[in-house]
Design a protein around this motif. Structure first.
Motif, PDB file in Angstrom:
ATOM      1  N   VAL A  84     -36.577  26.470 -18.430  1.00  0.00           N
ATOM      2  CA  VAL A  84     -35.718  26.996 -17.362  1.00  0.00           C
ATOM      3  C   VAL A  84     -34.447  26.156 -17.229  1.00  0.00           C
ATOM      4  CG1 VAL A  84     -37.679  28.003 -16.131  1.00  0.00           C
ATOM      5  CG2 VAL A  84     -36.831  25.749 -15.466  1.00  0.00           C
ATOM      6  N   GLY A  85     -34.517  24.885 -17.615  1.00  0.00           N
ATOM      7  CA  GLY A  85     -33.306  24.081 -17.622  1.00  0.00           C
ATOM      8  C   GLY A  85     -32.285  24.640 -18.588  1.00  0.00           C
ATOM      9  N   ALA A  86     -32.746  24.967 -19.793  1.00  0.00           N
ATOM     10  CA  ALA A  86     -31.836  25.539 -20.785  1.00  0.00           C
ATOM     11  C   ALA A  86     -31.354  26.915 -20.342  1.00  0.00           C
ATOM     12  CB  ALA A  86     -32.535  25.629 -22.140  1.00  0.00           C
ATOM     13  N   ALA A  87     -32.270  27.723 -19.771  1.00  0.00           N
ATOM     14  CA  ALA A  87     -31.899  29.068 -19.323  1.00  0.00           C
ATOM     15  C   ALA A  87     -30.870  29.005 -18.198  1.00  0.00           C
ATOM     16  CB  ALA A  87     -33.134  29.826 -18.870  1.00  0.00           C
ATOM     17  N   SER A  88     -31.003  28.027 -17.325  1.00  0.00           N
ATOM     18  CA  SER A  88     -30.056  27.875 -16.208  1.00  0.00           C
ATOM     19  C   SER A  88     -28.677  27.474 -16.693  1.00  0.00           C
ATOM     20  CB  SER A  88     -30.584  26.828 -15.215  1.00  0.00           C
ATOM     21  OG  SER A  88     -31.802  27.253 -14.637  1.00  0.00           O
ATOM     22  N   ARG A  89     -28.619  26.794 -17.817  1.00  0.00           N
ATOM     23  CA  ARG A  89     -27.317  26.412 -18.389  1.00  0.00           C
ATOM     24  C   ARG A  89     -26.689  27.559 -19.177  1.00  0.00           C
ATOM     25  NH1 ARG A  89     -30.433  21.683 -19.234  1.00  0.00           N
ATOM     26  NH2 ARG A  89     -30.894  22.255 -21.397  1.00  0.00           N
ATOM     27  N   ALA A  90     -27.474  28.612 -19.394  1.00  0.00           N
ATOM     28  CA  ALA A  90     -26.981  29.769 -20.150  1.00  0.00           C
ATOM     29  C   ALA A  90     -26.524  30.857 -19.170  1.00  0.00           C
ATOM     30  CB  ALA A  90     -28.063  30.259 -21.105  1.00  0.00           C
ATOM     31  N   GLY A  92     -28.406  32.873 -17.223  1.00  0.00           N
ATOM     32  CA  GLY A  92     -29.361  33.265 -16.189  1.00  0.00           C
ATOM     33  C   GLY A  92     -30.270  34.405 -16.586  1.00  0.00           C
ATOM     34  N   PRO A  93     -30.965  34.303 -17.736  1.00  0.00           N
ATOM     35  CA  PRO A  93     -31.820  35.404 -18.179  1.00  0.00           C
ATOM     36  C   PRO A  93     -33.051  35.581 -17.285  1.00  0.00           C
ATOM     37  CG  PRO A  93     -32.168  33.467 -19.542  1.00  0.00           C
ATOM     38  CD  PRO A  93     -31.006  33.160 -18.661  1.00  0.00           C
ATOM     39  N   HIS A  94     -33.637  36.762 -17.385  1.00  0.00           N
ATOM     40  CA  HIS A  94     -34.895  37.088 -16.730  1.00  0.00           C
ATOM     41  C   HIS A  94     -36.026  36.365 -17.470  1.00  0.00           C
ATOM     42  CE1 HIS A  94     -38.071  40.548 -16.085  1.00  0.00           C
ATOM     43  NE2 HIS A  94     -38.371  39.477 -15.378  1.00  0.00           N
ATOM     44  N   VAL A  95     -36.766  35.521 -16.765  1.00  0.00           N
ATOM     45  CA  VAL A  95     -37.873  34.773 -17.375  1.00  0.00           C
ATOM     46  C   VAL A  95     -39.187  35.460 -17.038  1.00  0.00           C
ATOM     47  CG1 VAL A  95     -39.105  32.573 -17.485  1.00  0.00           C
ATOM     48  CG2 VAL A  95     -36.611  32.602 -17.264  1.00  0.00           C
ATOM     49  N   VAL A  96     -39.911  35.876 -18.062  1.00  0.00           N
ATOM     50  CA  VAL A  96     -41.229  36.491 -17.904  1.00  0.00           C
ATOM     51  C   VAL A  96     -42.261  35.476 -18.383  1.00  0.00           C
ATOM     52  CG1 VAL A  96     -42.708  38.441 -18.511  1.00  0.00           C
ATOM     53  CG2 VAL A  96     -40.234  38.769 -18.312  1.00  0.00           C
ATOM     54  N   PHE A  97     -43.125  35.067 -17.470  1.00  0.00           N
ATOM     55  CA  PHE A  97     -44.045  33.955 -17.727  1.00  0.00           C
ATOM     56  C   PHE A  97     -45.487  34.438 -17.628  1.00  0.00           C
ATOM     57  CE2 PHE A  97     -46.255  30.117 -15.764  1.00  0.00           C
ATOM     58  CZ  PHE A  97     -46.431  29.466 -16.978  1.00  0.00           C
ATOM     59  N   VAL A  98     -46.311  34.020 -18.582  1.00  0.00           N
ATOM     60  CA  VAL A  98     -47.738  34.344 -18.515  1.00  0.00           C
ATOM     61  C   VAL A  98     -48.499  33.115 -18.044  1.00  0.00           C
ATOM     62  CG1 VAL A  98     -48.130  33.835 -20.986  1.00  0.00           C
ATOM     63  CG2 VAL A  98     -49.724  35.314 -19.731  1.00  0.00           C
ATOM     64  N   GLU A 125     -48.199  24.462 -11.660  1.00  0.00           N
ATOM     65  CA  GLU A 125     -46.929  23.752 -11.544  1.00  0.00           C
ATOM     66  C   GLU A 125     -45.842  24.478 -12.346  1.00  0.00           C
ATOM     67  OE1 GLU A 125     -44.090  21.097 -10.330  1.00  0.00           O
ATOM     68  OE2 GLU A 125     -46.092  21.532  -9.525  1.00  0.00           O
ATOM     69  N   ALA A 126     -46.203  25.012 -13.508  1.00  0.00           N
ATOM     70  CA  ALA A 126     -45.240  25.777 -14.295  1.00  0.00           C
ATOM     71  C   ALA A 126     -44.790  27.018 -13.527  1.00  0.00           C
ATOM     72  CB  ALA A 126     -45.842  26.174 -15.640  1.00  0.00           C
ATOM     73  N   GLU A 127     -45.720  27.666 -12.826  1.00  0.00           N
ATOM     74  CA  GLU A 127     -45.350  28.812 -11.993  1.00  0.00           C
ATOM     75  C   GLU A 127     -44.306  28.402 -10.955  1.00  0.00           C
ATOM     76  OE1 GLU A 127     -49.618  31.270 -11.936  1.00  0.00           O
ATOM     77  OE2 GLU A 127     -48.767  30.454 -10.087  1.00  0.00           O
ATOM     78  N   ARG A 128     -44.552  27.281 -10.285  1.00  0.00           N
ATOM     79  CA  ARG A 128     -43.621  26.823  -9.249  1.00  0.00           C
ATOM     80  C   ARG A 128     -42.238  26.535  -9.832  1.00  0.00           C
ATOM     81  NH1 ARG A 128     -48.261  23.485  -7.630  1.00  0.00           N
ATOM     82  NH2 ARG A 128     -49.201  24.372  -5.734  1.00  0.00           N
ATOM     83  N   ILE A 129     -42.216  25.970 -11.030  1.00  0.00           N
ATOM     84  CA  ILE A 129     -40.933  25.656 -11.680  1.00  0.00           C
ATOM     85  C   ILE A 129     -40.167  26.939 -11.967  1.00  0.00           C
ATOM     86  CG2 ILE A 129     -39.930  24.768 -13.821  1.00  0.00           C
ATOM     87  CD1 ILE A 129     -42.251  22.665 -13.760  1.00  0.00           C
ATOM     88  N   VAL A 130     -40.844  27.947 -12.484  1.00  0.00           N
ATOM     89  CA  VAL A 130     -40.191  29.226 -12.765  1.00  0.00           C
ATOM     90  C   VAL A 130     -39.708  29.867 -11.464  1.00  0.00           C
ATOM     91  CG1 VAL A 130     -40.568  31.568 -13.632  1.00  0.00           C
ATOM     92  CG2 VAL A 130     -41.457  29.608 -14.917  1.00  0.00           C
ATOM     93  N   GLU A 131     -40.571  29.875 -10.454  1.00  0.00           N
ATOM     94  CA  GLU A 131     -40.219  30.494  -9.166  1.00  0.00           C
ATOM     95  C   GLU A 131     -39.028  29.800  -8.510  1.00  0.00           C
ATOM     96  OE1 GLU A 131     -43.784  30.156  -6.911  1.00  0.00           O
ATOM     97  OE2 GLU A 131     -44.971  31.279  -8.379  1.00  0.00           O
ATOM     98  N   GLY A 132     -38.961  28.484  -8.636  1.00  0.00           N
ATOM     99  CA  GLY A 132     -37.907  27.729  -7.971  1.00  0.00           C
ATOM    100  C   GLY A 132     -36.665  27.501  -8.806  1.00  0.00           C
ATOM    101  N   SER A 133     -36.583  28.137  -9.957  1.00  0.00           N
ATOM    102  CA  SER A 133     -35.481  27.878 -10.890  1.00  0.00           C
ATOM    103  C   SER A 133     -34.158  28.514 -10.474  1.00  0.00           C
ATOM    104  CB  SER A 133     -35.853  28.399 -12.282  1.00  0.00           C
ATOM    105  OG  SER A 133     -35.966  29.817 -12.263  1.00  0.00           O
ATOM    106  N   GLY A 134     -34.221  29.488  -9.579  1.00  0.00           N
ATOM    107  CA  GLY A 134     -33.019  30.243  -9.258  1.00  0.00           C
ATOM    108  C   GLY A 134     -32.739  31.355 -10.247  1.00  0.00           C
ATOM    109  N   LEU A 135     -33.567  31.494 -11.270  1.00  0.00           N
ATOM    110  CA  LEU A 135     -33.437  32.554 -12.262  1.00  0.00           C
ATOM    111  C   LEU A 135     -34.239  33.780 -11.820  1.00  0.00           C
ATOM    112  CD1 LEU A 135     -34.114  30.335 -15.402  1.00  0.00           C
ATOM    113  CD2 LEU A 135     -31.885  31.302 -14.771  1.00  0.00           C
ATOM    114  N   PRO A 136     -33.852  34.971 -12.273  1.00  0.00           N
ATOM    115  CA  PRO A 136     -34.719  36.128 -12.056  1.00  0.00           C
ATOM    116  C   PRO A 136     -36.027  35.933 -12.821  1.00  0.00           C
ATOM    117  CG  PRO A 136     -32.881  36.679 -13.511  1.00  0.00           C
ATOM    118  CD  PRO A 136     -32.612  35.307 -13.005  1.00  0.00           C
TER     119      PRO A 136
END
Length: 263
Positions: A84-90, A92-98, A125-136
């Motif tokens: 999500v760090g790399a995605a946030s620098r790009a 802002g793609p939609h992140v789909v997490f399993v 914890e990974a869920e929380r990181i994705v949720e709190g990333s500011g990304l869709p």
């Protein structure tokens, strides 16, 4: 312009099934791999590592969606943070997490819990990181794959004469293909947050899974249920690894998975 989707873990049990579904739906697909691979079957391969962050900035460039399938027994929270760090620098793609069913209901509070069920804490914890990333984002929790149950039972049966199981624990194993179909559908849609769990069609006591496995591989072992210590194991006995609504999915049953292996 055709949308570009990046798939992490695209050569693993789940990701290799997601990739062709996205490609056949008309998406350009890029797969992140730790080792160099030639492009093939209309799929682009790029080199990078979600564990270290190496190559991620280049991998996410231009992607409108990221399907994050790369996971392991340890360190999923680190992988999510790097991605999500790399995605946030790009862009802002939609992140789909399993993730895993029970990530929010299996307490990992002691050394025993962490040794046996630390995967659940890492996934949460990974869920929380994705949720709190500011990304869709979209997160899908799945029960254990048939392949996971198979591997676990294979390891537990390695030393005769017994195959120990966790007393009182049940599983609702799911076909990886059914999870892949759900993930691909979510990747093709709009960000949806936390979506309903996906699970297999039937619930089995672990002892029944063990006996089925032994029959399939032709091994003779005494199946011996043993109590597992800790709060996480207690949560498992109470069904924390099963979907709250009891819903199952399509795809192969455990019996059909075993029959396919036997062929």
């Amino acid at each position: 312009m055709t949308s570009l989707t990046l798939v992490t873990g695209g050569t693993g049990t789940l990701g290799r099934l997601v990739v062709p579904l996205l490609r056949d739906a008309g998406h350009r697909v890029r797969v992140l791999s730790r080792s160099a691979r030639d492009h093939r079957d209309g799929v682009e391969f790029v080199t990078g590592d979600v564990s270290t962050g190496e190559g991620l900035d280049a991998a996410v460039k231009g992607a409108g969606t990221i399907v994050h399938c790369a996971g392991s027994a340890k360190g999923d929270e680190v992988k999510a943070r790097n991605l999500v760090g790399a995605a946030s620098r790009a862009d802002g793609p939609h992140v789909v997490f399993v993730s895993v069913v029970g990530a929010d209901r299996v307490p990992v509070v002691s050394g025993v819990d962490r040794a046996m069920f630390g995967y659940f804490a890492a996934k949460r914890e990974a869920e929380r990181i994705v949720e709190g990333s500011g990304l869709p984002w979209t997160t899908l929790r799945a029960t254990q794959f048939h392949e996971f149950v198979w591997t676990t039972l294979s390891q537990l049966s390695a030393l005769p004469p017994v195959l120990p199981t966790w007393a009182g624990v049940r599983f609702q194993p799911v076909d990886a293909g059914a999870v892949a179909a759900r993930l691909a559908g979510l990747a093709l849609g709009a960000p949806a947050g936390l979506v309903p769990d996906v699970a297999g069609p039937r619930v089995y006591p672990m002892e029944d899974l063990a006996r089925d496995y032994l029959k399939a591989v032709g091994r003779r072992r005494l199946v011996m249920p043993m109590p597992a210590p800790g709060r996480a194991a207690r949560a498992f006995r109470n069904g924390a690894n099963l979907p709250l609504d009891g819903a199952g999915a399509g795809g192969r049953t455990w019996e059909e998975f075993l029959a396919g292996w036997a062929r």
